[in-house]
Design a protein around this motif. Structure first.
Motif, PDB file in Angstrom:
ATOM      1  N   UNK A 137       0.826  -1.201   0.000  1.00 15.81           N
ATOM      2  CA  UNK A 137       0.000   0.000   0.000  1.00 15.81           C
ATOM      3  C   UNK A 137       0.869   1.264   0.000  1.00 15.81           C
ATOM      4  N   UNK A 138       1.972   1.223   0.739  1.00 14.62           N
ATOM      5  CA  UNK A 138       2.865   2.376   0.797  1.00 14.62           C
ATOM      6  C   UNK A 138       3.536   2.605  -0.553  1.00 14.62           C
ATOM      7  N   UNK A 139       3.888   1.528  -1.232  1.00 22.17           N
ATOM      8  CA  UNK A 139       4.502   1.663  -2.551  1.00 22.17           C
ATOM      9  C   UNK A 139       3.499   2.211  -3.566  1.00 22.17           C
ATOM     10  N   UNK A 140       2.251   1.765  -3.437  1.00 24.11           N
ATOM     11  CA  UNK A 140       1.196   2.309  -4.297  1.00 24.11           C
ATOM     12  C   UNK A 140       0.952   3.785  -3.976  1.00 24.11           C
ATOM     13  N   UNK A 141       0.985   4.134  -2.688  1.00 22.44           N
ATOM     14  CA  UNK A 141       0.800   5.523  -2.251  1.00 22.44           C
ATOM     15  C   UNK A 141       1.920   6.411  -2.793  1.00 22.44           C
ATOM     16  N   UNK A 195       6.648  13.649   5.592  1.00 21.21           N
ATOM     17  CA  UNK A 195       5.934  12.376   5.499  1.00 21.21           C
ATOM     18  C   UNK A 195       4.456  12.611   5.202  1.00 21.21           C
ATOM     19  N   UNK A 196       3.936  11.872   4.227  1.00 22.15           N
ATOM     20  CA  UNK A 196       2.534  11.968   3.823  1.00 22.15           C
ATOM     21  C   UNK A 196       1.838  10.642   4.152  1.00 22.15           C
ATOM     22  N   UNK A 197       0.648  10.735   4.756  1.00 23.69           N
ATOM     23  CA  UNK A 197      -0.083   9.543   5.198  1.00 23.69           C
ATOM     24  C   UNK A 197      -1.361   9.352   4.381  1.00 23.69           C
ATOM     25  N   UNK A 198      -1.671   8.100   4.081  1.00 26.21           N
ATOM     26  CA  UNK A 198      -2.898   7.752   3.366  1.00 26.21           C
ATOM     27  C   UNK A 198      -3.673   6.718   4.182  1.00 26.21           C
ATOM     28  N   UNK A 199      -4.980   6.980   4.379  1.00 26.07           N
ATOM     29  CA  UNK A 199      -5.863   6.031   5.060  1.00 26.07           C
ATOM     30  C   UNK A 199      -6.979   5.669   4.085  1.00 26.07           C
ATOM     31  N   UNK A 200      -7.105   4.377   3.786  1.00 30.38           N
ATOM     32  CA  UNK A 200      -8.107   3.945   2.796  1.00 30.38           C
ATOM     33  C   UNK A 200      -8.385   2.457   2.957  1.00 30.38           C
ATOM     34  N   UNK A 204      -5.268  -4.012  -2.049  1.00 27.25           N
ATOM     35  CA  UNK A 204      -4.364  -5.168  -2.068  1.00 27.25           C
ATOM     36  C   UNK A 204      -4.667  -6.147  -0.931  1.00 27.25           C
ATOM     37  N   UNK A 205      -5.712  -5.858  -0.178  1.00 27.53           N
ATOM     38  CA  UNK A 205      -6.137  -6.716   0.926  1.00 27.53           C
ATOM     39  C   UNK A 205      -7.376  -7.482   0.482  1.00 27.53           C
ATOM     40  N   UNK A 206      -7.285  -8.813   0.484  1.00 26.64           N
ATOM     41  CA  UNK A 206      -8.414  -9.635   0.031  1.00 26.64           C
ATOM     42  C   UNK A 206      -9.667  -9.370   0.852  1.00 26.64           C
ATOM     43  N   UNK A 207      -9.470  -9.024   2.134  1.00 25.74           N
ATOM     44  CA  UNK A 207     -10.613  -8.733   3.005  1.00 25.74           C
ATOM     45  C   UNK A 207     -11.056  -7.278   2.877  1.00 25.74           C
ATOM     46  N   UNK A 208     -10.339  -6.502   2.092  1.00 27.69           N
ATOM     47  CA  UNK A 208     -10.682  -5.105   1.825  1.00 27.69           C
ATOM     48  C   UNK A 208     -10.787  -4.298   3.120  1.00 27.69           C
ATOM     49  N   UNK A 209      -9.787  -4.504   4.000  1.00 25.54           N
ATOM     50  CA  UNK A 209      -9.767  -3.786   5.266  1.00 25.54           C
ATOM     51  C   UNK A 209      -9.101  -2.417   5.108  1.00 25.54           C
ATOM     52  N   UNK A 210      -9.308  -1.601   6.137  1.00 26.11           N
ATOM     53  CA  UNK A 210      -8.713  -0.267   6.100  1.00 26.11           C
ATOM     54  C   UNK A 210      -7.224  -0.360   6.453  1.00 26.11           C
ATOM     55  N   UNK A 211      -6.398   0.330   5.656  1.00 27.00           N
ATOM     56  CA  UNK A 211      -4.954   0.333   5.887  1.00 27.00           C
ATOM     57  C   UNK A 211      -4.445   1.765   5.954  1.00 27.00           C
ATOM     58  N   UNK A 326     -11.407   6.859   3.594  1.00 24.88           N
ATOM     59  CA  UNK A 326     -12.376   5.994   4.284  1.00 24.88           C
ATOM     60  C   UNK A 326     -12.093   6.069   5.776  1.00 24.88           C
ATOM     61  N   UNK A 327     -13.102   6.220   6.616  1.00 27.56           N
ATOM     62  CA  UNK A 327     -14.553   6.163   6.360  1.00 27.56           C
ATOM     63  C   UNK A 327     -15.152   7.483   5.868  1.00 27.56           C
ATOM     64  N   UNK A 328     -14.352   8.525   5.720  1.00 27.57           N
ATOM     65  CA  UNK A 328     -14.826   9.803   5.192  1.00 27.57           C
ATOM     66  C   UNK A 328     -13.703  10.375   4.342  1.00 27.57           C
ATOM     67  N   UNK A 329     -13.989  11.453   3.613  1.00 24.63           N
ATOM     68  CA  UNK A 329     -12.997  12.043   2.717  1.00 24.63           C
ATOM     69  C   UNK A 329     -12.494  13.372   3.277  1.00 24.63           C
ATOM     70  N   UNK A 330     -11.197  13.448   3.506  1.00 26.81           N
ATOM     71  CA  UNK A 330     -10.605  14.695   3.984  1.00 26.81           C
ATOM     72  C   UNK A 330      -9.101  14.663   3.747  1.00 26.81           C
ATOM     73  N   UNK A 331      -8.545  15.816   3.405  1.00 21.62           N
ATOM     74  CA  UNK A 331      -7.097  16.004   3.346  1.00 21.62           C
ATOM     75  C   UNK A 331      -6.778  17.089   4.358  1.00 21.62           C
TER      76      UNK A 331
END
Length: 370
Positions: A137-141, A195-200, A204-211, A326-331
């Motif tokens: 996920x970090x590499x994708x970010x 450092x930039x953080x992404x929450x979504x 890449x998680x089969x269970x589609x969990x938040x990372x 997720x669970x909401x949209x904000x930067x």
């Protein structure tokens, strides 16, 4: 006196004060001097010095002609407004009124750029992005951030060139270095270092969990043509290897990629974008000079005891900005508290509101959240 005339005269006052502050009269004389210098027969005998001189000349020309052009436009509009006071004409009045907002917007942008007064703010920027904690996920970010800054540069009509691109194991990238060329590129983008953080929900998680994933952005000024950094050949460890990467828009696959390690500092730079080993070595040396210059800068800054070579983990607690989808949209920028709910626009390159909030905060201004 009509309100239209008053409005134009107020704009003229702002422009006149700015032109005095910028000392455009002196800069016009500098243009004349540099133009004469550029006409000398041996001007291009020192290519590096000549390029630096031409960059300075072009920047001065752009600044002087832009402000003089605005002053001329306003003077012409003032003449029409005064004529309308004597001979009213609804169509002409509407035309004059419609001409003012674009000029006001241009003045706002130009006056905002005056906050970019750092020693190297006008220079091109060298941006490096590194995947941090978060695995794939970090590499994708990291790749999302690279795409975002490339789109930001495109919006500003800045030139971009990717010098190095290291693919991720499954997706995204491990690291990438891109040069963004345009006036004030470094002044704007220095706000992005950190450092930039992404929450979504992870794709890449089969269970589609938040990372939560992290990426680190480094921003350096391109000081290649302005400051001499002495590098001894015996201090360099140079390797060549086969170029690898995403191909296409990212890199040209060649057998001439170059990696240079500066032995005294441990700084490593790579370039695999150019088609020859000589060109890749030249670009790698430019990146090394920029990094060594930043290292020297930080040695002399009392508030920054940590050297460039010291590692700062891109992980929890170090982020300057967070993007939550997720669970909401904000930067949100954690330095200025500026935020927006338009995550799609932000990731598509609409970074300017955050850059402006950062610069206003540094200048002592107040940034308002959207």
């Amino acid at each position: 006196m009509s309100e239209l005339t008053n409005r134009i005269e107020r704009l003229q006052g702002r422009v006149e004060k700015t032109m005095v502050r910028l000392d455009l009269a002196t800069k016009a004389k500098q243009i004349t001097t540099l133009e004469a210098e550029s006409m000398e027969p041996d001007f291009w005998s020192d290519n590096r010095k000549a390029q630096s001189t031409m960059q300075q000349l072009n920047a001065l020309r752009e600044e002087v002609t832009t402000w003089e052009g605005i002053a001329t436009q306003l003077q012409d509009l003032l003449g029409l407004a005064q004529l309308l006071e004597e001979e009213p004409d609804e169509d002409m009045q509407a035309e004059v009124e419609q001409s003012l907002p674009p000029i006001e917007e241009q003045i706002e942008k130009l006056q905002f750029s005056l906050m970019l007064s750092g020693e190297h703010d006008e220079r091109d920027a060298i941006v490096s992005i590194h995947a941090g904690s978060g695995g794939v996920d970090a590499q994708d970010w990291a790749e999302i951030l690279l795409r975002m800054y490339l789109r930001w540069a495109e919006h500003h009509r800045f030139k971009t060139e990717i010098y190095d691109y290291s693919e991720g194991e499954e997706a995204g990238l491990k690291s990438a270095t891109v040069e963004i060329s345009g006036r004030y590129a470094y002044g704007y983008l220095r706000s992005e270092a950190g450092t930039h953080r992404l929450i979504r929900l992870s794709p890449f998680d089969a269970a589609h969990r938040r990372h939560t994933s992290f990426a680190k952005v480094e921003v350096l000024p391109d000081i290649e043509n302005s400051i001499e950094i002495n590098i001894r050949p015996e201090d360099l460890d140079v390797d060549t290897y086969r170029s690898t990467g995403a191909g296409g828009q990212h890199v040209n696959k060649t057998d001439s990629a170059v990696r240079i390690r500066h032995i005294p500092t441990g700084i490593v730079v790579t370039c695999q974008n150019e088609r020859s080993q000589i060109q890749n070595r030249e670009v790698a040396m430019k990146l090394l000079r920029a990094k060594l210059f930043e290292l020297e800068q930080k040695k002399h800054e009392e508030e920054t005891a940590r050297l460039k070579g010291e590692h700062v983990q891109a992980d929890f607690g170090t982020q300057i900005r967070s993007v939550t989808v997720h669970p909401y949209s904000i930067v949100k920028d954690h330095r200025t508290n500026f935020e927006t709910g338009n995550t799609d626009g932000y990731l598509a390159g609409d970074v300017d509101p955050f850059i402006q909030a950062y610069l206003q905060d540094k200048a002592g201004g107040v940034a308002t959240a959207e």
